[in-house]
Design a protein around this motif. Sequence first.
Motif, PDB file in Angstrom:
ATOM      1  N   PHE A 199     -11.423 -33.065   6.148  1.00 13.07           N
ATOM      2  CA  PHE A 199      -9.904 -32.943   7.323  1.00 13.07           C
ATOM      3  C   PHE A 199     -11.151 -33.892   7.724  1.00 13.07           C
ATOM      4  O   PHE A 199     -12.111 -33.443   8.539  1.00 13.07           O
ATOM      5  N   PRO A 200     -10.867 -34.711   9.537  1.00 18.26           N
ATOM      6  CA  PRO A 200     -11.567 -35.000  10.435  1.00 18.26           C
ATOM      7  C   PRO A 200     -11.947 -33.920  11.295  1.00 18.26           C
ATOM      8  O   PRO A 200     -10.784 -32.339  10.975  1.00 18.26           O
ATOM      9  N   GLU A 201     -12.758 -34.439  11.673  1.00 23.04           N
ATOM     10  CA  GLU A 201     -13.968 -33.363  12.732  1.00 23.04           C
ATOM     11  C   GLU A 201     -13.116 -32.937  13.597  1.00 23.04           C
ATOM     12  O   GLU A 201     -12.230 -31.709  14.048  1.00 23.04           O
ATOM     13  N   TYR A 202     -11.328 -33.425  14.213  1.00 20.63           N
ATOM     14  CA  TYR A 202     -10.508 -32.928  15.515  1.00 20.63           C
ATOM     15  C   TYR A 202      -8.874 -32.830  14.897  1.00 20.63           C
ATOM     16  O   TYR A 202      -8.221 -32.476  15.106  1.00 20.63           O
ATOM     17  N   PHE A 203      -9.089 -32.495  13.248  1.00 22.08           N
ATOM     18  CA  PHE A 203      -7.808 -31.939  12.120  1.00 22.08           C
ATOM     19  C   PHE A 203      -7.085 -31.318  12.466  1.00 22.08           C
ATOM     20  O   PHE A 203      -5.911 -31.006  12.924  1.00 22.08           O
ATOM     21  N   ARG A 245     -11.273 -45.011  13.961  1.00 21.79           N
ATOM     22  CA  ARG A 245     -12.709 -44.542  14.590  1.00 21.79           C
ATOM     23  C   ARG A 245     -12.600 -42.663  14.095  1.00 21.79           C
ATOM     24  O   ARG A 245     -12.018 -41.872  14.654  1.00 21.79           O
ATOM     25  N   LYS A 246     -14.476 -42.697  14.331  1.00 23.29           N
ATOM     26  CA  LYS A 246     -14.739 -41.857  14.364  1.00 23.29           C
ATOM     27  C   LYS A 246     -15.067 -40.697  15.596  1.00 23.29           C
ATOM     28  O   LYS A 246     -15.265 -41.387  16.258  1.00 23.29           O
ATOM     29  N   LEU A 247     -14.374 -39.574  15.686  1.00 21.49           N
ATOM     30  CA  LEU A 247     -14.378 -38.864  16.586  1.00 21.49           C
ATOM     31  C   LEU A 247     -14.891 -37.746  16.973  1.00 21.49           C
ATOM     32  O   LEU A 247     -14.721 -37.132  15.646  1.00 21.49           O
ATOM     33  N   HIS A 248     -15.769 -36.932  17.553  1.00 24.84           N
ATOM     34  CA  HIS A 248     -16.718 -35.818  17.387  1.00 24.84           C
ATOM     35  C   HIS A 248     -15.782 -34.385  18.361  1.00 24.84           C
ATOM     36  O   HIS A 248     -14.885 -35.318  19.351  1.00 24.84           O
ATOM     37  N   ASN A 249     -16.095 -33.313  17.435  1.00 24.91           N
ATOM     38  CA  ASN A 249     -14.888 -32.269  18.030  1.00 24.91           C
ATOM     39  C   ASN A 249     -15.901 -31.779  18.215  1.00 24.91           C
ATOM     40  O   ASN A 249     -16.202 -30.390  17.630  1.00 24.91           O
ATOM     41  N   ILE A 254      -9.682 -36.586  25.398  1.00 24.99           N
ATOM     42  CA  ILE A 254      -9.469 -37.405  24.667  1.00 24.99           C
ATOM     43  C   ILE A 254     -10.465 -38.749  24.995  1.00 24.99           C
ATOM     44  O   ILE A 254     -10.374 -39.573  25.447  1.00 24.99           O
ATOM     45  N   LEU A 255     -11.727 -38.652  25.002  1.00 21.09           N
ATOM     46  CA  LEU A 255     -12.882 -39.825  25.088  1.00 21.09           C
ATOM     47  C   LEU A 255     -13.091 -41.084  24.236  1.00 21.09           C
ATOM     48  O   LEU A 255     -12.823 -40.504  23.101  1.00 21.09           O
TER      49      LEU A 255
END
Length: 329
Positions: free
Chosen positions: A16-20, A245-249, A261-262
């Motif tokens: 899943f996405p990193e911020y799931f 967009r890929k967001l790191h978390n 959320i930046l």
Amino acid sequence: MKKKVAIFIPYFGNSFPEYFKLWMQSANYNNFIDFYIITNIYTQKARIGNITFINCSWESFKSFVQSKFDFKISLEDPYKLCDLKPMYGYLFKKIIGDNYLYWGHSDLDLIFGNLKLFCEEGIKKGFSKIGIYGHFSLYKNNSEMNFLFKKNTIGFDGLNYKDVLKSNIPFYFDEIQGVGIRCYQNKINIITSEDYIADLDQKYSFFRRVGKKEALIFKWTNGKLYGITSKGQKEEFAYVHFQKRKLHNKYVKNKRKSFYILPNRISIVNNYDFNKFTLFYYINNRIHYYNKMHNINKSIDYLSRRKKVTTDNYCQIHQLYNLKSWTSK
């Protein structure tokens, strides 16, 4: 008693996405909706609040979809799922039954705020469709909307659902050229609710809503989502769509009452200096690889596949969406 909404999200991949976890937290706050995630990714729990996980391999899911049609379909890539979205009322009818007033589809590259901003008016007034985009839309649970995808179009040379399913090319049937034309030609009541959507423009590395000039960052707090400008002005949204967009978390792993959320990450920051963050948009974020050429190439690719679609009627279709709502006469 019927629950109001069922949302279906088939999702197949390695993770899943990193911020799931934050996606789940934001979904849990909208408890008038049941979310069903059909996935090959293992989860320890089958249900977390109003989120149900249905474990299913990609091959099993393809077989399930094939069993619903009496002709050979082509479903080789999960990205093709965009063409199935308007068909969920038919595909998942055993789950929907008479249990829900509306069903719909969503993606995982979103964070929700208060979704009642987006759909409460449409539900109360009985609109047949709420929203116009593939990343989040609702359909009234009735035979007209559950089988709308099967209707043919007149004049626009719209896509036939059989042609769509027989091809492995994504036709974006969940948007204008598919379900959008059918709604217009069949005088379906639609409310777009666009004022409550933060749909981010792919052309920019900073956060900017499609069609808007002001750059934003976002704050999620206790189930509500706010866009904040560099001048500190706040506006509430029903959800933000990151457009893949890929967001790191790294830092917000567990439930929190509030987070920011930046343009390149999820963060916990107090007491922003908004002048510094104006520079942040341009200097400190990673360049988002989806750009203007991606959108141009996608349009050219679609038009080349549909040779009979002219520039004039393609623009005409787009103009239909300038209205905030369509009401049948």
